[in-house]
Each structure stands twice: as C-alpha cells, then as structure tokens.
Design an enzyme around this catalytic site. Structure first.
Site, PDB file in Angstrom:
ATOM      1  N   LYS A  11       0.820  -1.214   0.000  1.00  0.00           N
ATOM      2  CA  LYS A  11       0.000   0.000   0.000  1.00  0.00           C
ATOM      3  C   LYS A  11       0.861   1.276   0.000  1.00  0.00           C
ATOM      4  O   LYS A  11       2.064   1.227   0.258  1.00  0.00           O
ATOM      5  CB  LYS A  11      -0.942  -0.034   1.209  1.00  0.00           C
ATOM      6  CG  LYS A  11      -1.983  -1.172   1.137  1.00  0.00           C
ATOM      7  CD  LYS A  11      -2.971  -1.086   2.295  1.00  0.00           C
ATOM      8  CE  LYS A  11      -4.023  -2.184   2.204  1.00  0.00           C
ATOM      9  NZ  LYS A  11      -5.016  -2.083   3.310  1.00  0.00           N
ATOM     10  N   TYR A  51     -12.473  -2.105  -3.844  1.00  0.00           N
ATOM     11  CA  TYR A  51     -12.987  -2.163  -2.477  1.00  0.00           C
ATOM     12  C   TYR A  51     -14.515  -2.080  -2.432  1.00  0.00           C
ATOM     13  O   TYR A  51     -15.084  -1.725  -1.385  1.00  0.00           O
ATOM     14  CB  TYR A  51     -12.360  -1.055  -1.632  1.00  0.00           C
ATOM     15  CG  TYR A  51     -10.984  -1.407  -1.086  1.00  0.00           C
ATOM     16  CD1 TYR A  51     -10.794  -2.541  -0.290  1.00  0.00           C
ATOM     17  CD2 TYR A  51      -9.881  -0.605  -1.337  1.00  0.00           C
ATOM     18  CE1 TYR A  51      -9.553  -2.861   0.227  1.00  0.00           C
ATOM     19  CE2 TYR A  51      -8.626  -0.920  -0.820  1.00  0.00           C
ATOM     20  CZ  TYR A  51      -8.476  -2.047  -0.031  1.00  0.00           C
ATOM     21  OH  TYR A  51      -7.247  -2.361   0.489  1.00  0.00           O
ATOM     22  N   PHE A  59     -15.607   4.033   6.603  1.00  0.00           N
ATOM     23  CA  PHE A  59     -14.258   4.445   6.211  1.00  0.00           C
ATOM     24  C   PHE A  59     -14.005   4.314   4.710  1.00  0.00           C
ATOM     25  O   PHE A  59     -12.885   4.537   4.260  1.00  0.00           O
ATOM     26  CB  PHE A  59     -13.212   3.653   7.003  1.00  0.00           C
ATOM     27  CG  PHE A  59     -13.329   2.145   6.858  1.00  0.00           C
ATOM     28  CD1 PHE A  59     -12.810   1.477   5.757  1.00  0.00           C
ATOM     29  CD2 PHE A  59     -13.966   1.401   7.842  1.00  0.00           C
ATOM     30  CE1 PHE A  59     -12.924   0.108   5.626  1.00  0.00           C
ATOM     31  CE2 PHE A  59     -14.086   0.012   7.720  1.00  0.00           C
ATOM     32  CZ  PHE A  59     -13.555  -0.625   6.597  1.00  0.00           C
ATOM     33  N   ARG A  87      -2.099 -14.228   4.753  1.00  0.00           N
ATOM     34  CA  ARG A  87      -2.826 -13.575   5.858  1.00  0.00           C
ATOM     35  C   ARG A  87      -2.042 -13.736   7.166  1.00  0.00           C
ATOM     36  O   ARG A  87      -2.007 -12.826   7.990  1.00  0.00           O
ATOM     37  CB  ARG A  87      -4.239 -14.168   6.020  1.00  0.00           C
ATOM     38  CG  ARG A  87      -5.193 -13.981   4.845  1.00  0.00           C
ATOM     39  CD  ARG A  87      -5.666 -12.576   4.614  1.00  0.00           C
ATOM     40  NE  ARG A  87      -6.227 -11.921   5.762  1.00  0.00           N
ATOM     41  CZ  ARG A  87      -6.923 -10.774   5.694  1.00  0.00           C
ATOM     42  NH1 ARG A  87      -7.159 -10.183   4.514  1.00  0.00           N
ATOM     43  NH2 ARG A  87      -7.370 -10.190   6.780  1.00  0.00           N
ATOM     44  N   THR A  93      -5.632  -6.769  10.848  1.00  0.00           N
ATOM     45  CA  THR A  93      -5.918  -5.501  10.161  1.00  0.00           C
ATOM     46  C   THR A  93      -5.399  -4.310  10.952  1.00  0.00           C
ATOM     47  O   THR A  93      -4.764  -3.408  10.392  1.00  0.00           O
ATOM     48  CB  THR A  93      -7.447  -5.352   9.973  1.00  0.00           C
ATOM     49  OG1 THR A  93      -7.950  -6.535   9.343  1.00  0.00           O
ATOM     50  CG2 THR A  93      -7.778  -4.139   9.130  1.00  0.00           C
ATOM     51  N   ARG A 104       2.358  -6.231   9.335  1.00  0.00           N
ATOM     52  CA  ARG A 104       1.631  -5.076   9.879  1.00  0.00           C
ATOM     53  C   ARG A 104       2.181  -4.658  11.246  1.00  0.00           C
ATOM     54  O   ARG A 104       2.268  -3.468  11.527  1.00  0.00           O
ATOM     55  CB  ARG A 104       0.133  -5.383   9.924  1.00  0.00           C
ATOM     56  CG  ARG A 104      -0.490  -5.288   8.514  1.00  0.00           C
ATOM     57  CD  ARG A 104      -1.863  -5.878   8.459  1.00  0.00           C
ATOM     58  NE  ARG A 104      -2.587  -5.478   7.252  1.00  0.00           N
ATOM     59  CZ  ARG A 104      -3.758  -5.999   6.886  1.00  0.00           C
ATOM     60  NH1 ARG A 104      -4.330  -6.933   7.620  1.00  0.00           N
ATOM     61  NH2 ARG A 104      -4.361  -5.593   5.781  1.00  0.00           N
ATOM     62  N   ASN A 114      -2.100   0.334   6.658  1.00  0.00           N
ATOM     63  CA  ASN A 114      -1.567  -0.892   7.261  1.00  0.00           C
ATOM     64  C   ASN A 114      -0.705  -1.701   6.293  1.00  0.00           C
ATOM     65  O   ASN A 114      -0.603  -2.930   6.398  1.00  0.00           O
ATOM     66  CB  ASN A 114      -2.700  -1.716   7.883  1.00  0.00           C
ATOM     67  CG  ASN A 114      -3.756  -2.114   6.873  1.00  0.00           C
ATOM     68  OD1 ASN A 114      -3.619  -1.850   5.676  1.00  0.00           O
ATOM     69  ND2 ASN A 114      -4.802  -2.769   7.340  1.00  0.00           N
ATOM     70  N   HIS A 117      -2.309  -5.381   1.560  1.00  0.00           N
ATOM     71  CA  HIS A 117      -3.595  -6.054   1.346  1.00  0.00           C
ATOM     72  C   HIS A 117      -3.309  -7.514   1.027  1.00  0.00           C
ATOM     73  O   HIS A 117      -2.319  -7.822   0.373  1.00  0.00           O
ATOM     74  CB  HIS A 117      -4.345  -5.431   0.154  1.00  0.00           C
ATOM     75  CG  HIS A 117      -5.493  -6.299  -0.314  1.00  0.00           C
ATOM     76  ND1 HIS A 117      -6.734  -6.251   0.274  1.00  0.00           N
ATOM     77  CD2 HIS A 117      -5.551  -7.280  -1.266  1.00  0.00           C
ATOM     78  CE1 HIS A 117      -7.518  -7.154  -0.315  1.00  0.00           C
ATOM     79  NE2 HIS A 117      -6.828  -7.792  -1.251  1.00  0.00           N
ATOM     80  N   GLU A 128      -9.564 -10.899  -7.605  1.00  0.00           N
ATOM     81  CA  GLU A 128      -8.644  -9.769  -7.428  1.00  0.00           C
ATOM     82  C   GLU A 128      -7.458  -9.864  -8.397  1.00  0.00           C
ATOM     83  O   GLU A 128      -7.009  -8.848  -8.949  1.00  0.00           O
ATOM     84  CB  GLU A 128      -8.177  -9.711  -5.974  1.00  0.00           C
ATOM     85  CG  GLU A 128      -9.322  -9.331  -5.031  1.00  0.00           C
ATOM     86  CD  GLU A 128      -8.972  -9.400  -3.557  1.00  0.00           C
ATOM     87  OE1 GLU A 128      -9.859  -9.096  -2.732  1.00  0.00           O
ATOM     88  OE2 GLU A 128      -7.826  -9.748  -3.211  1.00  0.00           O
TER      89      GLU A 128
HETATM   90  P1  ADP Z   1      -8.035  -6.677   5.763  1.00  0.00           P
HETATM   91  O1  ADP Z   1      -7.218  -5.748   4.875  1.00  0.00           O
HETATM   92  O2  ADP Z   1      -7.248  -7.127   6.970  1.00  0.00           O
HETATM   93  O3  ADP Z   1      -8.658  -7.815   5.003  1.00  0.00           O
HETATM   94  P2  ADP Z   1     -10.675  -5.415   5.788  1.00  0.00           P
HETATM   95  O4  ADP Z   1     -10.954  -6.192   4.551  1.00  0.00           O
HETATM   96  O5  ADP Z   1     -11.649  -5.509   6.919  1.00  0.00           O
HETATM   97  O6  ADP Z   1      -9.230  -5.795   6.380  1.00  0.00           O
HETATM   98  O7  ADP Z   1     -10.527  -3.865   5.433  1.00  0.00           O
HETATM   99  C1  ADP Z   1      -9.923  -3.455   4.234  1.00  0.00           C
HETATM  100  C2  ADP Z   1      -9.014  -2.284   4.536  1.00  0.00           C
HETATM  101  O8  ADP Z   1      -9.796  -1.181   4.977  1.00  0.00           O
HETATM  102  C3  ADP Z   1      -8.007  -2.511   5.667  1.00  0.00           C
HETATM  103  O9  ADP Z   1      -6.839  -3.207   5.272  1.00  0.00           O
HETATM  104  C4  ADP Z   1      -7.699  -1.079   6.072  1.00  0.00           C
HETATM  105  O10 ADP Z   1      -6.784  -0.447   5.165  1.00  0.00           O
HETATM  106  C5  ADP Z   1      -9.064  -0.415   5.935  1.00  0.00           C
HETATM  107  N1  ADP Z   1      -9.810  -0.441   7.205  1.00  0.00           N
HETATM  108  C6  ADP Z   1     -10.376  -1.521   7.814  1.00  0.00           C
HETATM  109  N2  ADP Z   1     -11.002  -1.180   8.952  1.00  0.00           N
HETATM  110  C7  ADP Z   1     -10.836   0.173   9.076  1.00  0.00           C
HETATM  111  C8  ADP Z   1     -11.244   1.154  10.052  1.00  0.00           C
HETATM  112  N3  ADP Z   1     -11.964   0.800  11.118  1.00  0.00           N
HETATM  113  N4  ADP Z   1     -10.864   2.438   9.850  1.00  0.00           N
HETATM  114  C9  ADP Z   1     -10.146   2.801   8.756  1.00  0.00           C
HETATM  115  N5  ADP Z   1      -9.746   1.939   7.797  1.00  0.00           N
HETATM  116  C10 ADP Z   1     -10.070   0.646   7.956  1.00  0.00           C
HETATM  117 MG    MG Z   2     -10.085  -7.730   3.481  1.00  0.00          MG
END
Ligand code: ADP
Ligand code: MG
Length: 140
Positions: A11, A51, A59, A87, A93, A104, A114, A117, A128
């Site tokens: 990212k 997304y 968010f 993962r 996350t 992370r 973070n 992805h 994807e």
């Molecule tokens: P992951 O990337 O671990 O699969 P998610 O799919 O739940 O997590 O979320 C996608 C992305 O959205 C996260 O990697 C992060 O960049 C962002 N994100 C997730 N939760 C939040 C939050 N509460 N506030 C801000 N950004 C968030």
């Molecule tokens: Mg995800």
C-alpha cells in the site's frame, strides 16, 4: 497441501517509505513466491471497484483516498495454501492487534495505513488477480 495463488498489494504508506523490498522479503521468507508484480498508480475508479465490498462501511471514502495517495505494488503470490500463508504473515488488520513478526506489526502506521492487502479466500484471490493482471503477465 496444494500450491495456490493469492493477491497482494503493497500500500501507499509502505511504498512512500521505500519498503517495497522489505515487505517483499517478508513475503518470500514466509514461503511465498512473487509470480507477478507491477508498481501502479491506482485511479479512483479502480480503487472504488476493488474495495466495492466495503462501500457501505464508514471508512470507504477515506480508504479509497488513501489507496490513491501514492503508488502501490500489486503482486500475485504463489505458495502452499497461499491465501492463509499470506494472511498469517500480514497480521491483523489493526497493527495494534497484530502478532510480533508480522508485516503489519513491523511496518503498519495505523488500521487504515496498514502497509499490505491480502485476499481473504481462494475465490476472492482469483477475482482480485483478474482485476489487475492478464494471465500472460503471471510467470511462475
Ligand atoms: P483486511 O485488509 O485485513 O482484510 P478489511 O478487509 O476488513 O481488512 O478492510 C480493508 C481495509 O480497509 C483494511 O486493510 C484497512 O486499510 C481499511 N480499514 C479496515 N477497517 C478500518 C477502520 N476501522 N478504519 C479505517 N480503515 C479501515
Ligand atoms: Mg479484506
């Protein structure tokens, strides 16, 4: 255990800090092989499409703005049980919840910025990968 593929993004917070190599090294040390990789500037349309599953989350707008705030490196990773393996090395996350030794925990700035992805299922990995790569760009 079968060799499978997953999709990864390094990212903008990580590319900005010149961490492409450092993150990729952690992926490789976790047993994943980079079989496709390109550095791109995502468009807003591309980020919103990628997304789309999160479009109702509060968010979403900030996440899209963050993902287009600088270049990203999109990658296809191959390895045994690649989705889970990736993962596991990514970590939770929210970096505050991530285990020691994960990407992370080591590099993420916040729950949003973070650093990486990773696909969450084989089915989504295929969707994807197809979103960013032609099959002839993937060379194992
Ligand atoms: P992951 O990337 O671990 O699969 P998610 O799919 O739940 O997590 O979320 C996608 C992305 O959205 C996260 O990697 C992060 O960049 C962002 N994100 C997730 N939760 C939040 C939050 N509460 N506030 C801000 N950004 C968030
Ligand atoms: Mg995800």
């Amino acid at each position: 255990m079968a060799v499978t593929r997953t999709f990864s993004i390094i990212k903008p917070d990580a590319t900005r800090r010149n961490l492409t190599g450092a993150v990729t090294k952690m992926l490789e040390e976790a047993g994943l092989r980079v079989v496709a990789s390109k550095r791109i500037q995502m468009t807003k349309d591309q980020a919103e499409g990628f997304y789309a599953v999160h479009k109702e989350r509060p968010f979403f707008g900030e996440l899209v703005d963050f993902m287009i705030s600088g270049p990203v490196v999109v990658q296809v990773l191959e390895g045994e049980d690649a989705v889970k393996r990736n993962r596991d090395v990514m970590g939770a996350t929210n970096p505050a919840d991530a285990d020691e030794g994960t990407i992370r925990k080591t590099y993420a700035e916040s729950i949003e910025a973070n650093s990486v992805h990773g696909s969450d299922s084989d089915e989504n990995a295929k969707i994807e990968i197809d979103y960013f790569f032609d099959e002839n760009e993937i060379v194992g």
